[in-house]
Design a protein around this motif. Structure first.
Motif, PDB file in Angstrom:
ATOM      1  N   UNK A 295       0.886  -1.316  -0.110  1.00  8.80           N
ATOM      2  CA  UNK A 295       0.042   0.093  -0.016  1.00  8.80           C
ATOM      3  C   UNK A 295       0.684   1.185   0.083  1.00  8.80           C
ATOM      4  N   UNK A 296       1.901   1.204   1.012  1.00  6.44           N
ATOM      5  CA  UNK A 296       2.705   2.354   0.729  1.00  6.44           C
ATOM      6  C   UNK A 296       3.565   2.648  -0.345  1.00  6.44           C
ATOM      7  N   UNK A 300       3.652   5.564  -3.367  1.00  8.18           N
ATOM      8  CA  UNK A 300       4.845   6.234  -3.907  1.00  8.18           C
ATOM      9  C   UNK A 300       5.082   5.985  -5.388  1.00  8.18           C
ATOM     10  N   UNK A 301       4.089   5.353  -6.099  1.00 11.29           N
ATOM     11  CA  UNK A 301       4.144   4.865  -7.352  1.00 11.29           C
ATOM     12  C   UNK A 301       5.456   3.918  -7.630  1.00 11.29           C
ATOM     13  N   UNK A 302       5.617   3.006  -6.522  1.00 14.37           N
ATOM     14  CA  UNK A 302       6.932   2.047  -6.721  1.00 14.37           C
ATOM     15  C   UNK A 302       6.094   0.678  -6.767  1.00 14.37           C
ATOM     16  N   UNK A 318      -9.920   9.259  -2.378  1.00 16.77           N
ATOM     17  CA  UNK A 318      -9.355   9.105  -1.062  1.00 16.77           C
ATOM     18  C   UNK A 318      -7.839   9.120  -1.220  1.00 16.77           C
ATOM     19  N   UNK A 319      -7.270   8.635  -2.207  1.00 22.36           N
ATOM     20  CA  UNK A 319      -5.770   8.670  -2.613  1.00 22.36           C
ATOM     21  C   UNK A 319      -5.434  10.218  -2.559  1.00 22.36           C
ATOM     22  N   UNK A 320      -6.190  11.011  -3.436  1.00 22.65           N
ATOM     23  CA  UNK A 320      -6.017  12.299  -3.635  1.00 22.65           C
ATOM     24  C   UNK A 320      -5.955  13.158  -2.544  1.00 22.65           C
ATOM     25  N   UNK A 407      12.837  -3.014  -5.237  1.00 27.49           N
ATOM     26  CA  UNK A 407      13.637  -2.723  -6.130  1.00 27.49           C
ATOM     27  C   UNK A 407      13.345  -1.364  -6.898  1.00 27.49           C
ATOM     28  N   UNK A 408      12.100  -1.133  -7.244  1.00 27.31           N
ATOM     29  CA  UNK A 408      11.439   0.157  -7.566  1.00 27.31           C
ATOM     30  C   UNK A 408      11.900   1.288  -6.623  1.00 27.31           C
TER      31      UNK A 408
END
Length: 439
Positions: A295-296, A300-302, A318-320, A407-408
């Motif tokens: 989720x975290x 972080x778009x990872x 909710x994310x926004x 890794x990302x």
């Protein structure tokens, strides 16, 4: 390493030095020197975060961890928050867990004598209470220890005849006293529980708590009865793994092999308490089909989205909203967790040294706080220790996704730290705003 540190979770900038007098992996009453204990997977992890099966890893392999520092207390203190009581509570916690020998870690809570589990749980509560209340008065740990003793004394007063009956009848009387007369009931922590169900002092006050908390109270009464010479048989506590059942005692000599997975040890109890806190206050509460780390990492778009086509408008909104709160420096909200208490749970889990993935989870929270250098250090330590161990050959889909996200995240952290022109000072100007929303 000293520099200006800023975080979207904080209301001000501060300087951080790796030599600062923060709680480190090797300090705090020498609770963690990585010379003896082992990291091993917990059997109580939820299915969405299935652990790796690591071989034995000796603490002597963790020399690099001695250079890493915990950031929470220093970060709060440098932004104007008095952490005196929080630090004292952490010291109390460390003074107890340093007694956890390999044998004590695997000892049932009903017969444990090396660690005062009640006091340890209250030190956890005292630290978090200080973090969120900023009270000038610490949580009265000794007063709640006395309340636990009063429960035992009250039972003896009301049920003295039970000590002359069979073990089964004594345990039935004790459970009737605890769950009927005193009204202790279980709260299911899987369904967004009230925080008071996760802290021992609140459970003693409100008489509603999680299964680990009720198990702890049950075992503390048994401990006192044994100290007073009123128990002449061995007792185990059956810890329930379903969402609703209550912890129950049983005569150990009449136990069955099927009871074995339900025995709560000193280590597993503390891990369960802290992981419940970690999950309850994790700042990214959406999509409970994924592990906390995923989720975290997704925030972080990872991490790749799992069901991208099915992502609802509510989830997107909710994310926004969560991102907006991060940018405004808000630490906590009803729907989006509490970074302070999530970080404190992570730091204490690392001190317990039971699962390598706690290093990884702490790292991703540091990333979201803007501590990129420290996040990278913890992530590198996690990878180094993981690579020096032998993972289970059959990795599930979540493990694959988690390692891909690691890794990302590693790539992103390296890019941030090597990007020309990046500085903590510029991060301060772009991310810190007025922290005026209520706690």
């Amino acid at each position: 390493m000293t520099g200006l540190v800023a975080s979207p979770w904080l209301s001000g900038a501060f300087t951080f030095s790796s030599a600062a007098s923060t709680t480190s992996l090797s300090s705090s009453t020498e609770a963690s020197k990585f010379s003896k204990y082992k990291f091993c997977p917990s059997t109580s992890s939820p299915p969405s975060s299935a652990p790796y099966n690591f071989r034995v890893v000796c603490r002597s392999q963790f020399a690099a961890a001695n250079e890493l520092k915990f950031l929470l207390h220093h970060a709060l203190e440098s932004s104007g928050v008095d952490t005196t009581h929080a630090r004292a509570a952490r010291e109390g916690f460390c003074s107890q867990i340093k007694k956890l020998s390999d044998i004590e870690r695997q000892t049932s809570i009903s017969i444990n004598r090396g660690v005062d589990l009640g006091k340890t749980a209250l030190y956890i509560a005292a630290e978090d209470d200080s973090l969120i209340s900023h009270s000038s008065v610490p949580l009265p740990v000794d007063a709640f220890i006395a309340r636990l003793d009063d429960l035992s004394m009250d039972y003896c007063t009301q049920n003295s005849s039970s000590f002359r009956s069979s073990p089964e009848n004594l345990l039935q009387c004790l459970e009737r006293y605890l769950y009927v007369n005193k009204g202790f009931r279980r709260t299911n922590v899987q369904n967004q529980p009230e925080s008071r169900a996760l802290y021992l002092h609140s459970v003693l006050t409100h008489r509603s708590g999680s299964a680990p908390m009720l198990s702890l109270i049950y075992s503390e009464i048994l401990k006192m009865l044994r100290l007073w010479g009123l128990l002449d048989f061995d007792v185990e506590i059956f810890f329930p793994h379903d969402p609703h059942s209550l912890p129950r005692g049983y005569h150990k000599q009449r136990s069955k092999e099927s009871d074995q997975p339900h025995i709560m040890t000193s280590q597993s109890l503390l891990v369960e308490i802290l992981r419940n806190l970690k999950a309850a206050f994790w700042p990214f509460q959406l999509d409970h089909t994924r592990s906390l780390f995923l989720r975290a990492a997704h925030a972080a778009n990872c991490a790749d989205r799992l069901n991208n086509a099915e992502e609802s408008a509510f989830q997107i909104a909710s994310a926004k909203a969560a991102q907006h709160r991060l940018e405004r420096g808000v630490w906590t909200s009803v729907r989006f967790g509490d970074m302070r208490r999530a970080l404190s749970a992570c730091e204490r889990l690392i001190l317990l040294e039971t699962d390598l993935k706690e290093l990884r989870d702490y790292s991703v929270l540091l990333y979201h706080c803007g501590f990129y250098e420290e996040s990278l250090q913890y992530l590198k330590l996690y990878q180094d220790l993981k690579n020096s161990s032998i993972p289970n050959l059959s990795s599930d889909s979540f493990s694959v996704l988690e390692e891909d996200a690691v890794e990302k995240l590693m790539i992103r952290l390296n890019l941030i730290l090597t990007e020309e022109g990046w500085s903590r000072t510029s991060y301060v100007r772009s991310s810190l705003c007025n922290n005026s929303e209520p706690w």
